[in-house]
Each structure stands twice: as C-alpha cells, then as structure tokens.
Design an enzyme around this catalytic site. Sequence first.
Site, short mmCIF file in Angstrom:
data_model
loop_
_atom_site.label_atom_id
_atom_site.label_comp_id
_atom_site.label_asym_id
_atom_site.label_seq_id
_atom_site.Cartn_x
_atom_site.Cartn_y
_atom_site.Cartn_z
CG ASN A 293 4.29 11.02 -0.88
OD1 ASN A 293 5.40 10.81 -0.42
ND2 ASN A 293 4.08 11.79 -1.95
N GLY B 256 -7.68 14.50 -0.98
CA GLY B 256 -7.40 15.26 0.24
C GLY B 256 -8.59 15.23 1.18
CG HIS C 230 -10.62 10.99 -3.45
ND1 HIS C 230 -9.74 11.01 -4.49
CD2 HIS C 230 -10.10 10.15 -2.52
CE1 HIS C 230 -8.71 10.22 -4.19
NE2 HIS C 230 -8.90 9.68 -3.00
CD GLU D 99 -12.08 9.55 1.29
OE1 GLU D 99 -11.81 10.63 0.73
OE2 GLU D 99 -11.21 8.78 1.74
CG ASP E 252 -3.58 6.16 0.98
OD1 ASP E 252 -2.88 6.86 0.24
OD2 ASP E 252 -4.72 6.47 1.34
C1 LIG Z 1 -7.83 7.64 2.85
N1 LIG Z 1 -8.54 8.36 1.85
C2 LIG Z 1 -8.09 9.45 1.18
N2 LIG Z 1 -8.99 10.41 0.87
C3 LIG Z 1 -8.61 11.54 0.26
N3 LIG Z 1 -7.36 11.79 -0.11
C4 LIG Z 1 -6.42 10.88 0.15
C5 LIG Z 1 -6.74 9.67 0.79
N4 LIG Z 1 -5.61 8.94 0.89
C6 LIG Z 1 -4.62 9.69 0.34
N5 LIG Z 1 -5.10 10.88 -0.08
C7 LIG Z 1 -4.37 11.99 -0.71
O1 LIG Z 1 -3.09 11.53 -1.12
C8 LIG Z 1 -2.03 12.30 -0.55
C9 LIG Z 1 -0.81 11.45 -0.31
O2 LIG Z 1 -0.22 11.08 -1.55
P1 LIG Z 1 0.57 12.09 -2.51
O3 LIG Z 1 1.36 13.06 -1.61
O4 LIG Z 1 -0.43 12.81 -3.34
O5 LIG Z 1 1.48 11.20 -3.28
C10 LIG Z 1 -2.67 12.84 0.74
O6 LIG Z 1 -2.00 14.00 1.19
C11 LIG Z 1 -4.11 13.11 0.31
O7 LIG Z 1 -4.21 14.35 -0.34
ZN LIG Z 2 -7.73 8.03 -2.41
#
Ligand SMILES: CNc1ncnc2c1ncn2[C@@H]1O[C@H](COP(=O)(O)O)[C@@H](O)[C@H]1O
Ligand SMILES: [Zn+2]
Length: 347
Positions: A20, A176, A203, A206, A288
């Site tokens: 996402n 998350g 993770h 971070e 992302d």
């Molecule tokens: C920027 N750094 C980050 N650190 C931690 N978690 C992250 C993230 N970037 C994304 N997510 C995790 O990925 C989810 C979205 O994709 P999905 O709904 O799972 O496909 C976010 O809600 C978060 O839980």
């Molecule tokens: Zn990540």
Amino acid sequence: MTLDAFCRELPKVELHAHLNGSLSRDTMLELKRFHVDIGVPDKTNAFFDEFQIGSGDMRKLADCFQVFSIAHTLTNTPQALEMATNLTLQEFQDDGCCYLELRTTPRDTPHMTKASYIETVIQTIQKSSLHLTMIARLIVSINRSTPDKEVEEITDLAINCYKNYPDVVVGIEVSGDPTIGCFQSYIPALQKARAAGLKVSLHCGEVCNPQEVLDMLNFKPDRIGHGTCIHPRFGGTDETWTKLCELKIPVEVCLTSNVNTKSTPDYESHHFKYLTESEIPVIICTDDKGVFSTSLSQEYRICAETFNLSTSKLARLALNACQYIFADDIRKTLNDKLLNFINKNSL
Ligand SMILES: CNc1ncnc2c1ncn2[C@@H]1O[C@H](COP(=O)(O)O)[C@@H](O)[C@H]1O
Ligand SMILES: [Zn+2]
C-alpha cells in the site's frame, strides 16, 4: 549509456516494498476511477498530494503513518486489491526488477476478512507468473499497532498460507509506527512462524531505541529493514553497532525513505557507508515507492551518485542481494541472471 539507463536495465532484486505504500500516482488514479465505477463514495479528494510526501514539503516519520489510510481506502475490496497488486507488480517489472518480495498487512475491511485479503494478494501473485517475467513472492506483515490477539491471528494466517502456498509465501515481518508496541511481545509469534519455516525480517532501529535494537538483533532475524539508529552516530550505541557487525545481518537499505522521513539528515551521511565499510550485507530497496515518489532504479542511481559507485559495483550490489532472498529455490536462477548481465556488459 547514461547512469539512469544503466540502473533501469540492471536486473534488480527488491526485498523491501510495502504494497500500500508502493501505489504510484497512476495506480491510485486507476483505483480511484474503479471505486467511482463500483459506487464506493469517493472520500479521497486531494488524496494524491496528501499521499505522496516525496518532494517539497517533507514530513517526519510520525506523519508518514497517517498517509497509508489513504491507500487503504482504495484497496478495501478484493477487486481493487487485486488491481492494486497487479499494477504494482507490473511497475516493478517495468523498472527492471527481476525478483520482488512484496509485503503487506492483512486487514479486515467491510468487504474482506484478513484471510480473504491475503488470499487475494497470494492468488494475484500466483496468476502474475502467467504474464510477468519478474518472479514475485509475499511476506506477511504484522503492524506494530495490532493488538496482541490479532498478532496471533495474523501469524497463524501466515503459517497457514505458507503451508497452502509455499510457492508464494516466504516470510513474515514486523513494521508500522516504531514508537508503538514492544518487540518483546512479538517474540512468541515470530518464533512460531520461524519454526513453521517462514523467514523473518524486522524493521529495526528506525527510531532511537538501543534496547529494542539489541532485542531484535539477539532474535537473529534473517534480514532487518532500515537499521538507521544502530550506529552510534545516529542514535545507536557501541553495543548495538558491535552486535550488528558481529552478526552481519543483511540490511534492507531504503535511502529516499530514510531521508524523506528525516530518519537520516541527508543522503551523504546515510549509514550505507558505515554498513559497507564494516562488510554488513546491504540490499538497496524502495520501502514505499508511491509515498516517496521513487523507484528501485532511482534508488540505485542515488546510491551510485551519493557514494561514487561504479556501474560494476552497482551490479555487484544487485548480485549480492540474490544471496539474501527468502525463496531459496529461486536463488540460483537469479544469481545466473545477474552473472550473465555482468559478463555480457563486461562489468
Ligand atoms: C516509512 N517507513 C516505514 N516504517 C514502518 N512501517 C512502514 C513504513 N512504511 C510502510 N510501513 C508499513 O506498511 C503499511 C502499508 O502497507 P501495507 O498496508 O502493509 O500494504 C503501513 O501501514 C505500515 O505498517
Ligand atoms: Zn518498511
């Protein structure tokens, strides 16, 4: 050939991509049109500018977690989720990715249970092998804000899917908001998943939390994501850094994500250079690509420009990444593909 073209042509391995968070502008527009077509009320006006935090007004990591709900409103039916997965897989392939480990958090929506969410993604990945040359696998995500009871439910779901679809599901990961939840509470679930055969990525570091980093490293995950606050220069301690240097756990490095969330002040001071100097394996990833308006080839280019890497060194980064994929049965094929590319281009 320009560096840009080389980075696109290089067969690349993506090991850290949240579904996402990876939705591009085009994919979101497509999903938005689809939602209007099926009569879902459109509550996402100006959704795109809100979602994409890559350029201009950069926000902090804490702000970042709010934008995912925008993508979530667009992937709340099985059809939309399938479309989002398909378009995202295609984009990674178009960017020269030859192997992708996509990750996503199963969630209940008014139109899907967690089980049907994950089944939809799995079946879309399975079907993609009919029209894509890129190989894709799935890592099931646990979000740190998930209540304990649901962590168990997601872990059992991941284990079940791994048993039913061993050709797709390869791992489990924890992501998350890192300021929420406590790693210790996930250990029993992760141990169960590991015992069932799933690989684990975390993770890690971070945000500054040396005790949690130590707990995570002591768990000996197969890979970690980010690893930003492990070196003493970035809020880690001598102990956290020494531990990582000892264990040499591969780090999924997400340069633009770290800079855009201000986890790292700028590209130049990114811990990539400390990791490579200490011979800790690194894998260049996007995190992302939608939210941070990037692509895997762009991350390779930024890495080359920032740390003055030759094309030969870049190709070797991609080659080394093959060693750390979770799908053991694919490693040799990928390795051969990268070696072919290196030989063909005399790198
Ligand atoms: C920027 N750094 C980050 N650190 C931690 N978690 C992250 C993230 N970037 C994304 N997510 C995790 O990925 C989810 C979205 O994709 P999905 O709904 O799972 O496909 C976010 O809600 C978060 O839980
Ligand atoms: Zn990540």
